[in-house]
Scaffold this active site. Structure first.
Site, mmCIF file in Angstrom:
data_model
loop_
_atom_site.group_PDB
_atom_site.id
_atom_site.type_symbol
_atom_site.label_atom_id
_atom_site.label_comp_id
_atom_site.label_asym_id
_atom_site.label_seq_id
_atom_site.Cartn_x
_atom_site.Cartn_y
_atom_site.Cartn_z
ATOM 1 N N SER A 19 30.356 34.698 60.998
ATOM 2 C CA SER A 19 29.150 34.835 60.168
ATOM 3 C C SER A 19 28.795 33.523 59.487
ATOM 4 O O SER A 19 29.682 32.777 59.039
ATOM 5 C CB SER A 19 29.378 35.876 59.063
ATOM 6 N N ILE A 20 27.493 33.287 59.362
ATOM 7 C CA ILE A 20 27.040 32.118 58.607
ATOM 8 C C ILE A 20 27.538 32.229 57.160
ATOM 9 O O ILE A 20 27.968 31.242 56.560
ATOM 10 C CB ILE A 20 25.502 32.010 58.664
ATOM 11 N N TYR A 157 12.012 37.107 69.100
ATOM 12 C CA TYR A 157 12.359 37.212 67.673
ATOM 13 C C TYR A 157 11.480 38.276 66.998
ATOM 14 O O TYR A 157 11.876 38.911 66.031
ATOM 15 C CB TYR A 157 12.231 35.851 66.994
ATOM 16 N N LYS A 164 11.063 37.247 58.116
ATOM 17 C CA LYS A 164 11.490 35.946 57.588
ATOM 18 C C LYS A 164 10.347 35.253 56.847
ATOM 19 O O LYS A 164 10.580 34.542 55.863
ATOM 20 C CB LYS A 164 12.021 35.046 58.712
ATOM 21 N N ILE A 193 22.788 30.228 65.985
ATOM 22 C CA ILE A 193 24.260 30.204 65.967
ATOM 23 C C ILE A 193 24.721 31.545 66.528
ATOM 24 O O ILE A 193 24.177 32.595 66.152
ATOM 25 C CB ILE A 193 24.784 30.038 64.517
ATOM 26 N N ARG A 194 25.732 31.519 67.391
ATOM 27 C CA ARG A 194 26.198 32.767 67.998
ATOM 28 C C ARG A 194 26.961 33.613 66.964
ATOM 29 O O ARG A 194 28.071 33.274 66.576
ATOM 30 C CB ARG A 194 27.122 32.448 69.179
ATOM 31 N N LEU A 196 27.159 38.033 65.247
ATOM 32 C CA LEU A 196 26.877 39.439 65.596
ATOM 33 C C LEU A 196 25.376 39.718 65.542
ATOM 34 O O LEU A 196 24.796 40.306 66.458
ATOM 35 C CB LEU A 196 27.588 40.375 64.623
HETATM 36 P P1 NAD Z 1 26.062 38.269 60.964
HETATM 37 O O1 NAD Z 1 25.917 39.448 61.851
HETATM 38 O O2 NAD Z 1 27.379 37.628 60.875
HETATM 39 O O3 NAD Z 1 25.552 38.606 59.499
HETATM 40 C C1 NAD Z 1 24.519 39.514 59.227
HETATM 41 C C2 NAD Z 1 24.976 40.300 58.027
HETATM 42 O O4 NAD Z 1 23.963 41.199 57.582
HETATM 43 C C3 NAD Z 1 26.228 41.140 58.332
HETATM 44 O O5 NAD Z 1 27.239 40.811 57.425
HETATM 45 C C4 NAD Z 1 25.755 42.553 58.116
HETATM 46 O O6 NAD Z 1 26.794 43.396 57.611
HETATM 47 C C5 NAD Z 1 24.652 42.314 57.094
HETATM 48 N N1 NAD Z 1 23.774 43.483 56.950
HETATM 49 C C6 NAD Z 1 22.889 44.008 57.847
HETATM 50 N N2 NAD Z 1 22.340 45.122 57.320
HETATM 51 C C7 NAD Z 1 22.871 45.280 56.080
HETATM 52 C C8 NAD Z 1 22.733 46.246 55.053
HETATM 53 N N3 NAD Z 1 21.906 47.309 55.189
HETATM 54 N N4 NAD Z 1 23.430 46.091 53.900
HETATM 55 C C9 NAD Z 1 24.282 45.044 53.738
HETATM 56 N N5 NAD Z 1 24.475 44.098 54.683
HETATM 57 C C10 NAD Z 1 23.781 44.231 55.831
HETATM 58 O O7 NAD Z 1 24.932 37.227 61.469
HETATM 59 P P2 NAD Z 1 24.417 35.850 60.864
HETATM 60 O O8 NAD Z 1 23.738 35.196 62.003
HETATM 61 O O9 NAD Z 1 25.490 35.155 60.136
HETATM 62 O O10 NAD Z 1 23.269 36.322 59.861
HETATM 63 C C11 NAD Z 1 23.204 35.924 58.507
HETATM 64 C C12 NAD Z 1 21.772 35.528 58.136
HETATM 65 O O11 NAD Z 1 21.476 34.303 58.797
HETATM 66 C C13 NAD Z 1 20.704 36.526 58.559
HETATM 67 O O12 NAD Z 1 19.720 36.593 57.568
HETATM 68 C C14 NAD Z 1 20.124 35.874 59.805
HETATM 69 O O13 NAD Z 1 18.792 36.280 60.058
HETATM 70 C C15 NAD Z 1 20.190 34.428 59.392
HETATM 71 N N6 NAD Z 1 20.071 33.457 60.462
HETATM 72 C C16 NAD Z 1 20.857 33.543 61.564
HETATM 73 C C17 NAD Z 1 20.715 32.625 62.579
HETATM 74 C C18 NAD Z 1 21.571 32.711 63.813
HETATM 75 O O14 NAD Z 1 21.181 32.143 64.849
HETATM 76 N N7 NAD Z 1 22.713 33.362 63.787
HETATM 77 C C19 NAD Z 1 19.777 31.587 62.469
HETATM 78 C C20 NAD Z 1 18.980 31.507 61.322
HETATM 79 C C21 NAD Z 1 19.143 32.454 60.327
#
Ligand code: NAD
Length: 263
Positions: A19-20, A157, A164, A193-194, A196
């Site tokens: 996770s980020i 997307y 967003k 970023i890869r 979940l």
């Molecule tokens: P991740 O799956 O690791 O994290 C997403 C998180 O959201 C998880 O911990 C999940 O439990 C949580 N979540 C979803 N629904 C929820 C709810 N109802 N209540 C509480 N938590 C909830 O994936 P990630 O990529 O680390 O995502 C983190 C953020 O970064 C997100 O906002 C995502 O849009 C953003 N982001 C991701 C990328 C990417 O390519 N991975 C790029 C830019 C932005």
């Protein structure tokens, strides 16, 4: 000595060590912050507890951001354990998988649109509202995670794009509202970023390859890259920065044509 010594940070959004939010938690812990983590549901609890152990976090709480009672309970517990809060990281996003591929117009539903807005955008406001009394007057900092799809259209997307965009507008309104209390609000727009969450987006592998080729740095970013920028934005080194969307994407957002195709 770390740049976040004596700061207390609540980090929402750790689901795994990919996770980020985890990249941010690790970087903040390394810089001296005391960390509290949340987990969305029982299925994720053990994994989040393992991450908590690594960053020395003693506070691990359940939080589904769609449930107001969970939000209230988290901040009641934090108030009991800590005398205030300096940093809140919101790294939460969700939209129904079937709406993250194909035609935006044909595949977006009223329910899916509302869910994406609720979980991915409104939840940041809800957390800020509940955190406000704990953060007031501490030069606190709120940080969320967004993506270029909120500024520009791209394949698959879809419904997350408007979510967003709403999140980024909320950053500016929150910064405006909370600024007089000394609280700053910013977002990091991360490159792909890869994780979940990312695995739910159609053709994500292709996005990664395209970004790595087209970005000026000629690589994809990592949770560590995002973590370091998160530390900066939530530290006193960023004391004059609020209402800002900082791209941590290897520069991808800044190019109009991929140089790789001309080499
Ligand atoms: P991740 O799956 O690791 O994290 C997403 C998180 O959201 C998880 O911990 C999940 O439990 C949580 N979540 C979803 N629904 C929820 C709810 N109802 N209540 C509480 N938590 C909830 O994936 P990630 O990529 O680390 O995502 C983190 C953020 O970064 C997100 O906002 C995502 O849009 C953003 N982001 C991701 C990328 C990417 O390519 N991975 C790029 C830019 C932005």
């Amino acid at each position: 000595m770390g740049v976040l010594d004596n700061k207390r940070a609540l980090i929402v959004g750790v689901a795994s060590n990919r996770s980020i939010a985890w990249g941010i938690a690790e970087a903040m812990a390394q810089q001296g912050a005391e960390i509290a983590l949340t987990y969305q549901n029982e299925k994720l609890k053990t994994r989040v507890e393992q991450c908590a152990e690594v960053c020395g976090s003693k506070v691990v709480l359940p939080l589904d951001v769609t449930r107001d009672e969970d939000v209230e309970a988290v901040f009641a517990e934090l108030e009991r354990q800590w005398d205030g809060l300096d940093i809140l990281v919101h790294a939460v996003g969700f939209a129904p998988r079937e709406e993250l591929a194909g035609s935006f117009v044909d595949n977006t539903t009223r329910a899916g649109f509302a869910t994406a807005q609720d979980i991915s955008a409104y939840s940041f406001v809800a957390l800020a509202k509940a955190a406000r009394p704990l953060m007031r007057g501490r030069n606190g900092s709120l940080l969320t995670l967004t993506y270029l799809g909120g500024e520009r259209a791209l394949p698959n997307y879809n419904v997350m794009g408007p979510a967003k965009a709403a999140l980024e507008a909320s950053v500016r309104y929150m910064a405006y509202d909370l600024g007089p209390e000394g609280t700053r609000v910013n977002a990091i727009s991360a490159g792909p970023i890869r994780t979940l969450a990312a695995s739910g987006i159609g053709d994500f592998r292709k996005m990664l390859d395209y970004n790595a080729q087209a970005a000026p740095l000629r690589r994809n970013v990592t949770p560590e890259d995002v973590g370091k920028a998160g530390v900066f934005l939530c530290s006193d080194f960023a004391s004059g920065i609020t209402g800002e969307i900082v791209h941590v994407d290897g520069g991808f957002h800044s190019v109009a044509l991929s140089g790789a195709e001309f080499e």
